[in-house]
Design an enzyme around this catalytic site. Structure first.
Site, short mmCIF file in Angstrom:
data_model
loop_
_atom_site.label_atom_id
_atom_site.label_comp_id
_atom_site.label_asym_id
_atom_site.label_seq_id
_atom_site.Cartn_x
_atom_site.Cartn_y
_atom_site.Cartn_z
N HIS A 118 9.90 35.76 -17.53
CA HIS A 118 11.33 36.08 -17.56
C HIS A 118 11.54 36.96 -18.77
CE1 HIS A 118 12.12 32.22 -15.26
NE2 HIS A 118 11.08 31.97 -16.14
N LYS B 7 10.87 37.51 -10.09
CA LYS B 7 12.17 37.46 -10.99
C LYS B 7 13.15 38.03 -11.00
CE LYS B 7 10.12 33.14 -13.19
NZ LYS B 7 8.97 33.27 -11.67
N SER C 200 11.89 29.19 -19.99
CA SER C 200 12.37 29.51 -18.49
C SER C 200 13.51 28.07 -18.80
CB SER C 200 11.44 28.83 -17.24
OG SER C 200 10.42 27.74 -17.37
#
Length: 385
Positions: A207, A238, A179
């Site tokens: 991610h 996300k 990240s």
């Protein structure tokens, strides 16, 4: 009140080290632009990689879900808080990432804090990349297994650690996309070691979900990895633009997690309207090749537009860190960019190692080429060589 008074000195120490964190409040959001204190700025902070967080289809799905199910789930999933919407979302998520079954959690932190202890315990061993997310570290500590951390991406050291371990159960734990660095873990090599040493492999694809792999199906699909020993963690706040998280894997393993993961058992189920919204988000991700191609174009444009390529880390993902070094310098640079109408976070220890404070640029399909060009111009003008 000595305990209370000690906070003042501790706050002063944070201020002196440039480590005190402060929140900004968003008053309005319009795609990549937000309004803060009456000022419109371009948001390069959010992990909304596909620009879905305010997509009309998700808003409509949430409204329809609220009308159909109301708001709260009312209890934990194992009592009376599991709705047909949750069941459908879990089946859809499992199919999308190429697994047999999935289990919804309220947050990614809760997934990672709960599943490690469900798989290993005292006398067992966890082998974790040193740059793993804090939730993976905490999950390892809560498991009471022996935590062995290997240098970032160092397969040779990990192999030696596994060979030397006599633990009855072993678990390899890694982020997929890291990240704060934006690089991708060597998942095929990690899987090969898991096979060789009969270990679990848990991959936190927070991610990567929605970004990597065919149709955004994630890191495991990106590398063609599928095995009962592999557990896949995906985050829905996300690239998916919603909220919550899930773990997916073989049916028997997911069933075991449902029986043993305390962060699943002892918490109220997520609102069923969110499950409806998650399904709408998967449809958008699946049809989002154009969005992913646009993000890739923005990544290339930013990297080619910066005058200090040595400050860039080796990332091909939407996470593009710009190394600054000192905490105060990173905070000052972020403040200068904000004055230019560009909101970029300054990341400092303990999130990153001391001396590696950085700007963490997050690119999104909601950004335009012109906005990314403006960011490159501003960084070039403001960054001290």
């Amino acid at each position: 009140m000595a305990i209370w008074d000690s906070l003042d000195s501790e706050f002063a120490a944070l201020d002196a080290a440039g480590l005190r964190r402060r929140r900004r409040t968003i008053d309005e959001r319009h795609g990549a632009e937000v309004v803060i204190d009456g000022r419109r700025v371009i948001n390069f902070c959010a992990n909304d990689y596909l620009g879905l967080a305010d997509h009309p289809a998700l808003v409509e799905a949430a409204i329809a879900g609220a009308k159909g199910w109301g708001m709260g789930a009312g209890a934990s999933h194992l009592v009376s808080g599991h709705f047909a919407a949750h069941e459908h979302a879990e089946r859809r998520l499992a199919e999308f990432v190429g697994c047999d079954a999935a289990l919804l959690f309220s947050t990614g932190y809760m997934v990672n804090s709960g599943i490690v202890a469900a798989l290993v315990g005292r006398g067992d061993a966890v082998f974790a990349d040193r740059l793993n997310h804090a939730s993976l570290v905490d999950g390892s500590l809560l498991s009471r297994a022996d935590l062995r951390r290997y240098p970032h991406g160092d397969i040779a050291t990990l192999e030696r650690m596994l060979a030397e371990s006599s633990a009855p159960r072993k678990l390899i734990l890694t982020d997929s996309v890291f990240s704060m660095d934006g690089d991708i873990a060597p998942l095929p090599a990690l899987f090969a070691l898991a096979e060789r040493f009969d270990a679990w492999l848990v991959v936190d694809d927070a991610h990567g979900f929605g970004v990597l792999g065919p149709q955004g199906r994630g890191a495991l699909q990106h590398y063609g990895i599928r095995s009962p020993r592999v557990l896949y963690v995906g985050t829905l706040g996300k690239a998916a633009g919603v909220y919550g998280a899930f773990v997916a894997g073989a049916t028997q393993v997911v069933e075991w997690l449902m029986q043993k993961a305390r962060t699943y058992i002892f918490t109220t189920g997520a609102p069923p309207l969110l499950a409806e919204t998650i399904c709408a988000a998967i449809d958008l991700i699946e049809a989002g090749d154009g969005r992913r191609a646009h993000v890739a174009e923005l990544v290339a444009r930013l990297r080619s537009g910066l005058d200090h390529p040595e400050r860039l880390m080796a990332s091909t993902t939407p996470i593009q860190p710009v190394l600054v070094g000192a905490n105060d310098a990173a905070v000052a640079l972020a403040a200068q960019l904000f004055e230019d109408g560009l909101w970029v976070p300054a990341i400092r220890p303990p999130t990153v190692p001391a001396g590696t404070a950085r700007l963490r640029v997050s690119l999104s399909a909601a950004h335009t080429v012109e906005q990314v060009d403006a960011l490159a111009v501003s960084i070039n003008r403001r960054l001290v060589p």
